[in-house]
Design a protein around this motif. Structure first.
Motif, PDB file in Angstrom:
ATOM      1  N   ASP A 472       0.859  -1.180   0.000  1.00  0.00           N
ATOM      2  CA  ASP A 472       0.000   0.000   0.000  1.00  0.00           C
ATOM      3  C   ASP A 472       0.893   1.227   0.000  1.00  0.00           C
ATOM      4  O   ASP A 472       1.748   1.385   0.883  1.00  0.00           O
ATOM      5  N   ILE A 473       0.711   2.103  -0.975  1.00  0.00           N
ATOM      6  CA  ILE A 473       1.540   3.305  -1.064  1.00  0.00           C
ATOM      7  C   ILE A 473       0.634   4.527  -1.124  1.00  0.00           C
ATOM      8  O   ILE A 473      -0.509   4.450  -1.575  1.00  0.00           O
ATOM      9  N   PRO A 474       1.131   5.678  -0.674  1.00  0.00           N
ATOM     10  CA  PRO A 474       0.301   6.881  -0.660  1.00  0.00           C
ATOM     11  C   PRO A 474       0.145   7.491  -2.050  1.00  0.00           C
ATOM     12  O   PRO A 474       0.960   7.276  -2.941  1.00  0.00           O
ATOM     13  N   TRP A 475      -0.940   8.242  -2.189  1.00  0.00           N
ATOM     14  CA  TRP A 475      -1.146   9.032  -3.409  1.00  0.00           C
ATOM     15  C   TRP A 475      -0.084  10.109  -3.484  1.00  0.00           C
ATOM     16  O   TRP A 475       0.286  10.737  -2.489  1.00  0.00           O
ATOM     17  N   GLN A 476       0.442  10.357  -4.691  1.00  0.00           N
ATOM     18  CA  GLN A 476       1.526  11.322  -4.869  1.00  0.00           C
ATOM     19  C   GLN A 476       1.111  12.408  -5.842  1.00  0.00           C
ATOM     20  O   GLN A 476       0.705  12.118  -6.969  1.00  0.00           O
ATOM     21  N   GLU A 477       1.217  13.617  -5.386  1.00  0.00           N
ATOM     22  CA  GLU A 477       0.947  14.758  -6.254  1.00  0.00           C
ATOM     23  C   GLU A 477       2.176  15.050  -7.103  1.00  0.00           C
ATOM     24  O   GLU A 477       3.315  14.903  -6.648  1.00  0.00           O
ATOM     25  N   HIS A 478       1.934  15.449  -8.354  1.00  0.00           N
ATOM     26  CA  HIS A 478       3.054  15.888  -9.193  1.00  0.00           C
ATOM     27  C   HIS A 478       3.282  17.365  -8.911  1.00  0.00           C
ATOM     28  O   HIS A 478       2.431  18.203  -9.200  1.00  0.00           O
ATOM     29  N   SER A 479       4.406  17.655  -8.316  1.00  0.00           N
ATOM     30  CA  SER A 479       4.678  19.056  -7.990  1.00  0.00           C
ATOM     31  C   SER A 479       6.173  19.297  -8.045  1.00  0.00           C
ATOM     32  O   SER A 479       6.978  18.450  -7.667  1.00  0.00           O
ATOM     33  N   ASP A 480       6.549  20.427  -8.556  1.00  0.00           N
ATOM     34  CA  ASP A 480       7.938  20.865  -8.536  1.00  0.00           C
ATOM     35  C   ASP A 480       8.097  21.879  -7.406  1.00  0.00           C
ATOM     36  O   ASP A 480       7.223  22.712  -7.191  1.00  0.00           O
ATOM     37  N   PRO A 481       9.162  21.796  -6.615  1.00  0.00           N
ATOM     38  CA  PRO A 481      10.257  20.842  -6.785  1.00  0.00           C
ATOM     39  C   PRO A 481       9.931  19.491  -6.163  1.00  0.00           C
ATOM     40  O   PRO A 481       9.044  19.387  -5.328  1.00  0.00           O
ATOM     41  N   PHE A 482      10.689  18.441  -6.571  1.00  0.00           N
ATOM     42  CA  PHE A 482      10.589  17.124  -5.957  1.00  0.00           C
ATOM     43  C   PHE A 482      11.463  17.145  -4.702  1.00  0.00           C
ATOM     44  O   PHE A 482      12.589  16.659  -4.703  1.00  0.00           O
ATOM     45  N   ALA A 483      10.903  17.708  -3.636  1.00  0.00           N
ATOM     46  CA  ALA A 483      11.728  18.049  -2.476  1.00  0.00           C
ATOM     47  C   ALA A 483      11.355  17.309  -1.207  1.00  0.00           C
ATOM     48  O   ALA A 483      11.960  17.540  -0.172  1.00  0.00           O
ATOM     49  N   THR A 484      10.361  16.437  -1.259  1.00  0.00           N
ATOM     50  CA  THR A 484       9.972  15.691  -0.056  1.00  0.00           C
ATOM     51  C   THR A 484       9.791  14.223  -0.400  1.00  0.00           C
ATOM     52  O   THR A 484       9.506  13.863  -1.549  1.00  0.00           O
ATOM     53  N   PHE A 485       9.962  13.387   0.614  1.00  0.00           N
ATOM     54  CA  PHE A 485       9.761  11.952   0.445  1.00  0.00           C
ATOM     55  C   PHE A 485       8.332  11.565   0.798  1.00  0.00           C
ATOM     56  O   PHE A 485       7.680  12.216   1.598  1.00  0.00           O
ATOM     57  N   TYR A 486       7.879  10.453   0.202  1.00  0.00           N
ATOM     58  CA  TYR A 486       6.681   9.758   0.650  1.00  0.00           C
ATOM     59  C   TYR A 486       7.122   8.495   1.387  1.00  0.00           C
ATOM     60  O   TYR A 486       8.256   8.030   1.208  1.00  0.00           O
ATOM     61  N   CYS A 487       6.218   7.950   2.194  1.00  0.00           N
ATOM     62  CA  CYS A 487       6.592   6.842   3.071  1.00  0.00           C
ATOM     63  C   CYS A 487       5.745   5.605   2.800  1.00  0.00           C
ATOM     64  O   CYS A 487       4.535   5.704   2.569  1.00  0.00           O
ATOM     65  N   ALA A 488       6.373   4.426   2.832  1.00  0.00           N
ATOM     66  CA  ALA A 488       5.676   3.140   2.794  1.00  0.00           C
ATOM     67  C   ALA A 488       6.278   2.244   3.859  1.00  0.00           C
ATOM     68  O   ALA A 488       7.504   2.240   4.051  1.00  0.00           O
ATOM     69  N   ILE A 489       5.428   1.516   4.566  1.00  0.00           N
ATOM     70  CA  ILE A 489       5.874   0.610   5.619  1.00  0.00           C
ATOM     71  C   ILE A 489       5.640  -0.819   5.162  1.00  0.00           C
ATOM     72  O   ILE A 489       4.558  -1.162   4.678  1.00  0.00           O
ATOM     73  N   VAL A 490       6.645  -1.666   5.323  1.00  0.00           N
ATOM     74  CA  VAL A 490       6.566  -3.070   4.924  1.00  0.00           C
ATOM     75  C   VAL A 490       6.544  -3.915   6.193  1.00  0.00           C
ATOM     76  O   VAL A 490       7.519  -3.922   6.954  1.00  0.00           O
ATOM     77  N   SER A 491       5.450  -4.618   6.430  1.00  0.00           N
ATOM     78  CA  SER A 491       5.323  -5.433   7.632  1.00  0.00           C
ATOM     79  C   SER A 491       5.230  -6.926   7.339  1.00  0.00           C
ATOM     80  O   SER A 491       5.317  -7.738   8.263  1.00  0.00           O
ATOM     81  N   ASP A 492       5.052  -7.319   6.082  1.00  0.00           N
ATOM     82  CA  ASP A 492       4.980  -8.739   5.745  1.00  0.00           C
ATOM     83  C   ASP A 492       5.401  -8.925   4.293  1.00  0.00           C
ATOM     84  O   ASP A 492       5.781  -7.978   3.617  1.00  0.00           O
ATOM     85  N   GLY A 493       5.354 -10.185   3.844  1.00  0.00           N
ATOM     86  CA  GLY A 493       5.762 -10.476   2.479  1.00  0.00           C
ATOM     87  C   GLY A 493       7.215 -10.881   2.348  1.00  0.00           C
ATOM     88  O   GLY A 493       7.685 -11.178   1.240  1.00  0.00           O
ATOM     89  N   PHE A 494       7.964 -10.917   3.454  1.00  0.00           N
ATOM     90  CA  PHE A 494       9.375 -11.285   3.408  1.00  0.00           C
ATOM     91  C   PHE A 494       9.527 -12.804   3.314  1.00  0.00           C
ATOM     92  O   PHE A 494       8.668 -13.564   3.756  1.00  0.00           O
ATOM     93  N   VAL A 495      10.652 -13.250   2.757  1.00  0.00           N
ATOM     94  CA  VAL A 495      10.938 -14.678   2.636  1.00  0.00           C
ATOM     95  C   VAL A 495      12.361 -14.939   3.112  1.00  0.00           C
ATOM     96  O   VAL A 495      13.166 -14.013   3.257  1.00  0.00           O
TER      97      VAL A 495
END
Length: 536
Positions: A472-495
């Motif tokens: 699950d990833i957040p919605w991202q606006e297209h905006s200049d400048p590309f100056a901030t990060f978005y965040c995703a957390i991974v809690s499962d799916g590892f092998v």
């Protein structure tokens, strides 16, 4: 209330937005409502928060082998230390303040409603009874009410570690780390550590059933536990109690079906009760095992314990035995007496207990462009595919130089932008461009792994996958400048072993449809990651 797949996806999106400080008031109220109404939602929330806490507090400097291709990166710092480069830090703290505000408001509202209802009912009862309707000197001024003391909730400690826990009943999985008197933990497999406010630590080893009976012990009806008692000055938390009206919660001590814990020789000692014995520490580390038959075994690793038979019919002087280092005693259920005592070094092999929780260590991850000069190939990231070219051959991603104010500046000690070449080459807008990296979990427990990704792309990231599983990833606006990060957390799916992380980048504005008439434009990706997992 069971959540649907769509509800779980929306919930996770809201939690990630909360972590980033981008959760609006309306969505925050909806999240609060979901957490209030659904135990499953609370469990998901706590899982995400637990990973955030682990990543905040437990990611030390990574160790790098001498033969690493890239130069060693700078030590991993706490989020708050990243300054302007890590824009998620302040928003993360703000999001916690926002959520705390929701919870505080809810608590105050509940208290106000409870007080108001009590005042209203008292006034109604007085007004509706002619004997007390007009108080004077010869009549009581209030209606005598029957005194029903509310059950006490006593906080005894916290859950300080879990490893690969599988519960007998899915709904039994704890959704909070606080442990209160009356809590019952039924593990099918895995390990769980409880740290009491007194300093005692208990490791439950599944399959296991353990009930918290007091601030100084509990009832083990099945399985193994190891207790390590480290005395603190004073009994912190012993008085940490509160009342709960009309409680039917499983934390209610009255719900316990087992009899009260027999008194220890001293109220400051820690005891484990079983169907056939009470094992009391005298300053020690010891293990206790209960079989299905009720037979109890106890082994001492440090110090001494007192083992007292419960329900035995032997002589008084046969009912208590003192065990020292490397000594083991066994109490058989049907005879309720000690039938064997093993002493000496051989006793170490008599019973195998887990004496410590597996250590959490950082996962060896590589941010994009870390330690590279601009224009250099990234040995850890690939420009893996493009959807318009089935014959495309994967090639190393390249640390790309950026200028001006459109992009956040490169920082080789943490991360840099990467692309297909060392310059921001214009590429068609219609294909999906996929970047890939790998990381190894050999020697670690995949079920305990957790990661946090901060990412940004020109134009936007459309998908992130762990081992072909979409996040699950957040919605991202297209905006200049590309100056901030978005965040995703991974809690499962590892092998076990090698894991694959893939990131799809789109080269048009988020929300728009790809249009072949739009000319080519640059494409770039930047990722910073951190994660931990428990050793096997």
């Amino acid at each position: 209330m069971t959540l649907s797949a769509d509800e779980i996806r929306d919930l996770r999106t809201s939690i990630v937005q909360l972590c980033e400080g981008r959760l609006a008031d309306r969505e925050g109220a909806e999240l609060k409502s979901r957490l209030t109404d659904s135990e499953e939602a609370r469990r998901i929330f706590v899982g995400y928060e637990a990973i955030n806490a682990l990543l905040e507090l437990e990611v030390p400097t990574l160790e790098w082998d001498d033969d690493d291709v890239s130069p060693p990166p700078a030590p991993v710092a706490p989020l708050s230390a990243f300054g302007s480069t890590w824009h998620g830090a302040n928003s993360y703290m703000m999001s916690h303040e926002l959520f705390t505000g929701y919870i505080v408001a809810t608590v105050f509202f509940a208290i106000a409603a409870l007080v108001a209802s009590q005042v209203y009912m008292t006034q109604y009862q007085v007004a509706g009874n002619s004997e007390y309707a007009t108080p004077d000197s010869s009549r009581p001024t209030s209606l005598p009410l029957e005194h029903n003391p509310e059950p006490e909730i006593v906080s005894v400690g916290r859950i300080t570690g879990t490893v690969d826990c599988v519960w007998v009943n899915t709904n039994d999985a704890p959704f909070r780390d606080r442990v209160v008197q009356g809590d019952k933990f039924m593990l099918k497999s895995g390990l769980m550590e409880i740290t009491y406010h007194t300093g005692a630590k208990v490791i439950l080893q599944g399959p296991c059933t353990y009930e918290v009976e007091s601030t100084a012990g509990g009832y083990l009806s099945l399985g193994k536990l190891t207790a390590r008692v480290e005395k603190k000055s004073g009994r912190v938390g012993e008085g940490e109690t509160r009342r709960l009206a009309n409680s039917t919660s499983p934390v209610n001590p009255a719900s316990s079906s087992s009899p009260p814990l027999p008194l220890s020789p001293s109220p400051t000692l820690f005891s484990v009760r079983t169907p056939t014995a009470v094992v009391t520490d005298l300053g020690t580390e010891f293990g206790v095992e209960v079989e299905k038959s009720g037979e109890t075994r106890s082994h001492v690793y440090r110090g001494r314990v007192e083992l007292r038979i419960v329900g035995g019919n032997g002589k008084d002087d046969d009912q208590v035995i003192s065990l020292g280092v490397n000594e083991t005693a066994r109490v058989k259920f049907d005879e309720a007496k000690i039938i064997k005592v093993i002493r000496g070094e051989d006793a170490k092999q008599a019973i195998a207990f887990t004496r410590g929780m597996p250590r959490r260590v950082p996962i060896k991850l590589f941010n994009t462009g870390i330690g590279l000069e601009e224009g250099a190939n990234d040995p850890h990231w690939q420009f893996y595919s493009r959807s318009d070219d089935p014959n495309f051959k994967p090639r190393p991603a390249v640390a790309v130089g950026v200028t001006g104010t459109t992009f956040m500046p490169n920082d080789p000690t943490h991360s840099q932008w990467v692309s297909l070449t060392g310059e921001l080459t214009a590429l068609p807008t219609t294909p999906t461009y996929t970047f890939r990296t790998t990381f190894d979990l050999t020697g670690l427990r995949p079920g305990t792994a957790g990661m946090r990704l901060h990412f940004r792309a020109d134009n936007f990231v459309s998908a992130i996958r762990i081992n072909s599983r979409n996040l699950d990833i957040p919605w991202q606006e297209h905006s200049d400048p590309f100056a901030t990060f978005y965040c995703a957390i991974v809690s499962d799916g590892f092998v076990e072993g090698m894991n694959i992380l893939e990131i799809d980048v789109k080269n048009y504005h988020a929300g728009d449809r790809p249009d072949s008439s739009v000319g080519p434009s640059p494409i770039a990706l930047r990722v910073e990651m951190e994660g931990t997992a428990s050793e096997k």
